[in-house]
Scaffold this motif. Sequence first.
Motif, PDB file in Angstrom:
ATOM      1  N   ALA B 272     -11.725  -1.384  -4.172  1.00 11.99           N
ATOM      2  CA  ALA B 272     -12.894  -1.955  -4.863  1.00 11.99           C
ATOM      3  C   ALA B 272     -12.533  -3.288  -5.512  1.00 11.99           C
ATOM      4  CB  ALA B 272     -13.414  -0.975  -5.900  1.00 11.99           C
ATOM      5  N   ALA B 273     -11.295  -3.384  -5.987  1.00 14.74           N
ATOM      6  CA  ALA B 273     -10.865  -4.611  -6.676  1.00 14.74           C
ATOM      7  C   ALA B 273     -10.374  -5.674  -5.707  1.00 14.74           C
ATOM      8  CB  ALA B 273      -9.761  -4.265  -7.672  1.00 14.74           C
ATOM      9  N   GLY B 274     -10.188  -5.285  -4.445  1.00 15.71           N
ATOM     10  CA  GLY B 274      -9.684  -6.240  -3.466  1.00 15.71           C
ATOM     11  C   GLY B 274      -8.223  -6.581  -3.660  1.00 15.71           C
ATOM     12  N   ILE B 275      -7.453  -5.613  -4.136  1.00 11.98           N
ATOM     13  CA  ILE B 275      -6.017  -5.856  -4.329  1.00 11.98           C
ATOM     14  C   ILE B 275      -5.221  -4.732  -3.672  1.00 11.98           C
ATOM     15  CG2 ILE B 275      -6.409  -6.989  -6.550  1.00 11.98           C
ATOM     16  CD1 ILE B 275      -5.034  -4.296  -7.705  1.00 11.98           C
ATOM     17  N   MET B 276      -3.913  -4.896  -3.631  1.00 13.41           N
ATOM     18  CA  MET B 276      -2.994  -3.839  -3.231  1.00 13.41           C
ATOM     19  C   MET B 276      -2.271  -3.369  -4.493  1.00 13.41           C
ATOM     20  SD  MET B 276      -3.224  -3.504   0.080  1.00 13.41           S
ATOM     21  CE  MET B 276      -1.675  -2.704   0.598  1.00 13.41           C
ATOM     22  N   PRO B 277      -1.897  -2.082  -4.556  1.00 13.04           N
ATOM     23  CA  PRO B 277      -1.179  -1.610  -5.752  1.00 13.04           C
ATOM     24  C   PRO B 277       0.037  -2.482  -6.090  1.00 13.04           C
ATOM     25  CG  PRO B 277      -1.794   0.257  -4.372  1.00 13.04           C
ATOM     26  CD  PRO B 277      -2.185  -0.983  -3.619  1.00 13.04           C
ATOM     27  N   ARG B 278       0.709  -2.978  -5.071  1.00 12.93           N
ATOM     28  CA  ARG B 278       1.934  -3.754  -5.334  1.00 12.93           C
ATOM     29  C   ARG B 278       1.650  -5.131  -5.934  1.00 12.93           C
ATOM     30  NH1 ARG B 278       6.957  -1.510  -3.653  1.00 12.93           N
ATOM     31  NH2 ARG B 278       6.485   0.490  -2.708  1.00 12.93           N
ATOM     32  N   ASP B 279       0.357  -5.503  -5.967  1.00 10.48           N
ATOM     33  CA  ASP B 279       0.004  -6.779  -6.598  1.00 10.48           C
ATOM     34  C   ASP B 279       0.041  -6.723  -8.127  1.00 10.48           C
ATOM     35  OD1 ASP B 279      -0.538  -7.716  -4.042  1.00 10.48           O
ATOM     36  OD2 ASP B 279      -2.699  -7.361  -4.185  1.00 10.48           O
ATOM     37  N   VAL B 280       0.000  -5.530  -8.687  1.00 10.65           N
ATOM     38  CA  VAL B 280      -0.182  -5.445 -10.140  1.00 10.65           C
ATOM     39  C   VAL B 280       1.102  -5.766 -10.894  1.00 10.65           C
ATOM     40  CG1 VAL B 280      -1.985  -3.710  -9.822  1.00 10.65           C
ATOM     41  CG2 VAL B 280       0.338  -2.964 -10.402  1.00 10.65           C
ATOM     42  N   ASP B 281       0.922  -6.191 -12.141  1.00  7.61           N
ATOM     43  CA  ASP B 281       2.062  -6.567 -12.974  1.00  7.61           C
ATOM     44  C   ASP B 281       2.580  -5.410 -13.808  1.00  7.61           C
ATOM     45  OD1 ASP B 281       2.124  -9.415 -12.288  1.00  7.61           O
ATOM     46  OD2 ASP B 281       0.131  -9.433 -13.191  1.00  7.61           O
ATOM     47  N   PHE B 282       1.777  -4.361 -13.938  1.00  9.35           N
ATOM     48  CA  PHE B 282       2.249  -3.136 -14.610  1.00  9.35           C
ATOM     49  C   PHE B 282       1.343  -1.983 -14.192  1.00  9.35           C
ATOM     50  CE2 PHE B 282      -0.755  -5.247 -17.424  1.00  9.35           C
ATOM     51  CZ  PHE B 282      -1.603  -4.226 -17.803  1.00  9.35           C
ATOM     52  N   PHE B 283       1.828  -0.768 -14.412  1.00 10.55           N
ATOM     53  CA  PHE B 283       1.107   0.435 -14.009  1.00 10.55           C
ATOM     54  C   PHE B 283       1.222   1.439 -15.151  1.00 10.55           C
ATOM     55  CE2 PHE B 283       1.422   4.378 -10.975  1.00 10.55           C
ATOM     56  CZ  PHE B 283       0.094   4.701 -11.232  1.00 10.55           C
ATOM     57  N   GLU B 284       0.136   1.620 -15.879  1.00 11.13           N
ATOM     58  CA  GLU B 284       0.170   2.623 -16.948  1.00 11.13           C
ATOM     59  C   GLU B 284      -0.077   3.991 -16.323  1.00 11.13           C
ATOM     60  OE1 GLU B 284       1.252   2.525 -19.852  1.00 11.13           O
ATOM     61  OE2 GLU B 284       1.495   0.359 -20.039  1.00 11.13           O
ATOM     62  N   VAL B 285       0.981   4.799 -16.278  1.00 14.96           N
ATOM     63  CA  VAL B 285       0.877   6.135 -15.688  1.00 14.96           C
ATOM     64  C   VAL B 285       0.514   7.161 -16.763  1.00 14.96           C
ATOM     65  CG1 VAL B 285       2.510   5.651 -13.849  1.00 14.96           C
ATOM     66  CG2 VAL B 285       3.351   6.530 -16.047  1.00 14.96           C
ATOM     67  N   HIS B 286       0.070   8.319 -16.290  1.00 18.36           N
ATOM     68  CA  HIS B 286      -0.282   9.423 -17.198  1.00 18.36           C
ATOM     69  C   HIS B 286       0.950  10.325 -17.303  1.00 18.36           C
ATOM     70  CE1 HIS B 286      -3.427  11.963 -19.107  1.00 18.36           C
ATOM     71  NE2 HIS B 286      -2.613  12.942 -18.776  1.00 18.36           N
ATOM     72  N   ASP B 287       1.896   9.917 -18.130  1.00 14.93           N
ATOM     73  CA  ASP B 287       3.184  10.598 -18.198  1.00 14.93           C
ATOM     74  C   ASP B 287       3.166  11.798 -19.146  1.00 14.93           C
ATOM     75  OD1 ASP B 287       2.820   8.648 -20.247  1.00 14.93           O
ATOM     76  OD2 ASP B 287       4.953   8.704 -20.722  1.00 14.93           O
ATOM     77  N   ALA B 288       2.240  12.725 -18.885  1.00 16.12           N
ATOM     78  CA  ALA B 288       2.175  13.945 -19.704  1.00 16.12           C
ATOM     79  C   ALA B 288       3.482  14.716 -19.619  1.00 16.12           C
ATOM     80  CB  ALA B 288       1.002  14.811 -19.254  1.00 16.12           C
TER      81      ALA B 288
END
Lengths: 390, 390
Positions: B272-288
């Motif tokens: 939807a955003a027109g990007i690839m995951p590897r394009d991002v500068d950070f990834f906030e995960v749900h580290d429960a």
Amino acid sequence: MDKRPSDVIVAGISQTPVGEFWDQSIRQLGIEAILDARKDAGGLVPEVLYVGNLLAVSASRQANLGTLLAENAGLRGIEGVTVEAADASGGAALRLAYLAVRSGAVNTAMALGVEKFTDVIGGASEAMLAHMLDADYEAAEGLTPVGLAALLFKRYLLEYEVDRDALAGFPETAHDNASVNPNAMFKYPMRPGVYQQAIVSEDFTLYDVAPYADGAAAVLLTREDCLPVGWDQPRVRLIGSSLVTDTLSIHDRHHPLEWDAARLSVERACRAAGIMPRDVDFFEVHDATTLHTVLSLEAAGFASQGQGWMLGKPETIGLGGQIPITTFGGLKARGNPIGAAGIYQAVEATLQLRGQAGTNQVQGAKLGLIQCLGGMASTAAVHVLAADNG
Amino acid sequence: MDKRPSDVIVAGISQTPVGEFWDQSIRQLGIEAILDARKDAGGLVPEVLYVGNLLAVSASRQANLGTLLAENAGLRGIEGVTVEAADASGGAALRLAYLAVRSGAVNTAMALGVEKFTDVIGGASEAMLAHMLDADYEAAEGLTPVGLAALLFKRYLLEYEVDRDALAGFPETAHDNASVNPNAMFKYPMRPGVYQQAIVSEDFTLYDVAPYADGAAAVLLTREDCLPVGWDQPRVRLIGSSLVTDTLSIHDRHHPLEWDAARLSVERACRAAGIMPRDVDFFEVHDATTLHTVLSLEAAGFASQGQGWMLGKPETIGLGGQIPITTFGGLKARGNPIGAAGIYQAVEATLQLRGQAGTNQVQGAKLGLIQCLGGMASTAAVHVLAADNG
């Protein structure tokens, strides 16, 4: 009421009977409603499932119904969320499904209402229902929604000098309509005179309170261009929608008998639809108690303040009356499935506008108004539905 | 990533510290976050309040938070609804606020996450948290979310032949980042070697589980043309959004260690955003739990199946690493406010993209991915946020 490409269409509806189903779980009720609504919609697949529910955590120890029911109805992977706004949860789920389809990010959205209440008995059930009041200022004092409504009802009778026996017509009309609704909990009319004898708490009678019950209903929404090939139901459109809050506690309001959210929600949804409340052919009210019915009719402008009680006559609110209400029996006699109530309203309104209401049909119904309330109208969700004659 | 008029902008953000606040009610926490987000948004008034919450009924005997908090924050009359999807409730509320603004029927929508958990102790709290699992097939057997994660963690180590000591880098990085975050619950780094000694249940250590905590955070969304005059925050846009369900029960999945909803939610939001995951500068995960972190990294494509554990090194996931995660400490060290967790992620991502993250800043961050999970990724909500350089 010009048609627009963004118009939201009711593609499918379903309802289970309302009643005490000790042999069915919330999972089973939900699955049945989802499958039936998809069938009614020509097999259309919802991309989104919004589940209106109040009591699943309290009564069934089950959260995350959106995921549970999507998966169990064969829809693994779709979007699924639970929506809660006290007993307006069903109306709120419908509102969110409407917004989702309008957003353009979603093509098909199902609003499901489901409630499994009757396994819980006695004080525990009262305590659960009290969660919809203010925990610190109302429930902590021992108030329940019905108890609070009884106090306000007493105030209503006193303030406007009303003889309570004059209100019999509200439950009587509901029972008349439920007597021919196969999905109703109470499929029988009230005997004349029984209302006046059924006092359970000062002015409140047994017949002033709708019975809490189990049930599930679903509405599948989409846009014109996403209807499945071969789908041939009469078109019903959602042309107005609103959700409005008031104070949660009664003590914070300027007047305990003027329900602002009930009034504003009708005004906003009708403005969005380009209609006046008096244009509608029926008004499905949230008749959790007779107090709710009377104050809703006043809030929607069908009577002046303090005069709503006068509408309780067959020639006014019956199927052939000036403003038919509770056309399938309402919460009072069809039964009150709490967080599912708002979806039952939408299903029944769609049946009326499709001309599929059978013996409950309001003749020539083209425009319907439905209002779902949470608590003492602390939350009010209103939708306007229209038959498509084009 | 072309800008469109329908683009959704983060107008305001807020967060309370995360911790054990025995002197504050859910009402107080919610009010504080609403008022602070409005202030950050230049006074903008939300037309809608979606409250992400899991435990208010269980822990505070309070339903209808949408109405309660709208009123108590001085917003009587706006739209207010509670949204629940286990501990993905915050992400789900953000998703609904996004859809509401995109619908055009609403100009401003606030997603609030709030949880008040720590008043409840012992078995009662475990039972509450188990509501997010399948009541009939998992919770009935005595499983809790952490218990289930511990079993899956053991399976992970066995199946992929991993030495559990090698996973220390995940909580160590989280604690390093939390040590400079004024809102974090644990503002200190872990001593070297402590992870390996803190076994509480076979392979699971104390540091593999995020601490459940109290907290509230809010995000106020709007469109470009509705920003208040004089608002001068750096623009951050929500350019992708998804919510995906999986089975609620682990036993219904094709493989217990492949989290389909976690994978699909990233794919859909990035598409939807027109990007690839590897394009991002950070990834906030749900580290429960550490299991959640590892499987999320694999699901998002940052590692192959069975190799996510190898990423637990400062040079990979630290603030200056290849794919920074838990940049403010994550659930593990900032604290896990359960139904509010998804909103904390959005707030922290906005701070990164505004360049307001202080000592926690990921240098030059322009594009962020956040993922909020419910239960064992039974529900997954993902959003892509972008800094506006135009």
